[in-house]
Design a protein around this motif. Structure first.
Motif, PDB file in Angstrom:
ATOM      1  N   PRO A 175      -3.228   2.449  15.298  1.00  0.00           N
ATOM      2  CA  PRO A 175      -2.053   1.618  15.008  1.00  0.00           C
ATOM      3  C   PRO A 175      -1.728   1.653  13.512  1.00  0.00           C
ATOM      4  O   PRO A 175      -2.625   1.594  12.669  1.00  0.00           O
ATOM      5  N   VAL A 176      -0.443   1.754  13.196  1.00  0.00           N
ATOM      6  CA  VAL A 176      -0.009   1.822  11.804  1.00  0.00           C
ATOM      7  C   VAL A 176       1.041   0.745  11.566  1.00  0.00           C
ATOM      8  O   VAL A 176       1.991   0.599  12.342  1.00  0.00           O
ATOM      9  N   SER A 177       0.867  -0.012  10.510  1.00  0.00           N
ATOM     10  CA  SER A 177       1.851  -1.030  10.136  1.00  0.00           C
ATOM     11  C   SER A 177       1.862  -1.163   8.630  1.00  0.00           C
ATOM     12  O   SER A 177       0.889  -0.794   7.953  1.00  0.00           O
ATOM     13  N   LEU A 178       2.950  -1.677   8.117  1.00  0.00           N
ATOM     14  CA  LEU A 178       3.015  -1.931   6.688  1.00  0.00           C
ATOM     15  C   LEU A 178       2.274  -3.222   6.374  1.00  0.00           C
ATOM     16  O   LEU A 178       2.360  -4.195   7.139  1.00  0.00           O
ATOM     17  N   PRO A 179       1.532  -3.265   5.280  1.00  0.00           N
ATOM     18  CA  PRO A 179       0.791  -4.492   4.940  1.00  0.00           C
ATOM     19  C   PRO A 179       1.740  -5.587   4.497  1.00  0.00           C
ATOM     20  O   PRO A 179       2.856  -5.346   4.058  1.00  0.00           O
TER      21      PRO A 179
END
Length: 323
Positions: A175-179
């Motif tokens: 999973p990839v998300s912006l912090p």
């Protein structure tokens, strides 16, 4: 270099040693026979006397090594890797300033692009509006990818940032998300390095919200993923009907150009269907090199034949016989 039949090498060594010993013994018997008959040994040039049989003897191990099926690994450049085709499926993509519509023209161009890819390229399909959805995982079954492209339908807004994050998650397998602003910087998220992966975005560039697009692009660049963007539509634009309202829409190239440049990709503009189809032909996929075994039997056989021919011709010319 490797051999499919390495045991033949041992046989080649034994036969070569035996043949050489036999030649030396033959020459000795000839010399002894001449001396016992009262004839002096002929004074021949060492080169003329021994070169023809030496060539014939050299052909034996070369030919036998060829029978051992030698192979060498060479680096072969090829187009390979993973390509994610990301389609803007927002309401504006139903505009008719590109025939039959922005989305329809993008689908046809993308299908042609997939058909032109070798089996070494895995193709996936991602659809994005307000959210992004992977509709086909990357696969070398290009027919499945083409079918997924044909199922894309327009509706909703546009979140290119979300599309990039879902694309990165597909490529990296996590999973990839912006912090959040209070969390670590985006560049510190460890996604690994994926230089053979490319995301190709088909969009009119009209962003309506979602995660920060430039931050998502910077995250892709840090992971080595290149984003190629294709602008679909015209600057003069068109109108689309959404919930009974007529809304104006036009191609916005600024965001698409920025995303491509941040990741080392390029932006292609396609103002009509023909230009859109041509633009996919200039999409730059990365060349990788893979080691492939190349069989060397033919070169060894050719070398053995050459040695046999030279040895035979020189023997007949200089001595009237092969040996």
């Amino acid at each position: 270099m490797t051999f499919l039949h390495p045991a033949v090498i041992a046989i080649a060594v034994l036969l070569t040693v035996a043949a050489t010993a036999g030649y030396v013994a033959l020459q000795k018997r000839r010399a002894d026979a001449l001396r016992s008959a009262g004839f002096a040994t002929l004074n021949r040039s060492g080169l003329r006397q021994h070169l023809p049989p030496a060539l014939l003897l050299a052909a034996l191990p070369v030919m036998l090594v060829g029978l051992a099926r030698p192979q060498a690994e060479v680096a072969v450049p090829r187009v390979a890797g993973t390509v994610l085709l990301a389609f803007d499926a927002s309401n504006s993509m139903s505009a008719g300033d590109v025939t039959p519509s922005r989305l329809g023209a993008a689908q046809e161009a993308a299908k042609a692009f997939v058909q032109n890819q070798p089996d070494t390229v895995d193709v996936g399909v991602l659809v994005f509006g307000d959210q992004a959805l992977l509709t086909q995982t990357p696969t070398d079954d290009h027919a499945a990818a083409i079918a997924a492209i044909g199922r894309v339908t327009p509706g909703g807004g546009t979140s290119l940032g979300q599309a990039i994050l879902v694309g990165l998650g597909t490529i990296t397998g996590k999973p990839v998300s912006l912090p959040s602003p209070e969390g670590p910087a985006a560049g510190t998220q460890d996604l690994g390095y994926w230089p053979s992966a490319t995301i190709v975005v088909f969009s009119d560039g009209e962003e309506t919200g979602g995660p920060d697009v430039q931050a998502a692009a910077e995250l892709a660049a840090a992971a080595g993923v290149r984003i190629q963007t294709v602008g679909v539509g015209t600057a003069r634009g068109a109108t689309v009907e959404v919930d009974g309202f007529q809304l104006g829409t036009a191609l916005d190239e600024t965001l698409l150009t920025t995303v491509a440049q941040v990741t080392g990709g390029s932006y292609q503009q396609a103002g009509d269907a023909a230009a859109l189809a041509a633009s996919t032909g200039s999409i730059d996929l990365r060349l990788t090199t893979e080691k492939e075994p190349i069989e060397l039997t033919a070169p060894f056989a050719a070398a053995a034949l050459l040695l046999l021919t030279l040895g035979g011709l020189l023997g007949v010319r200089w001595h009237g016989r092969i040996i």
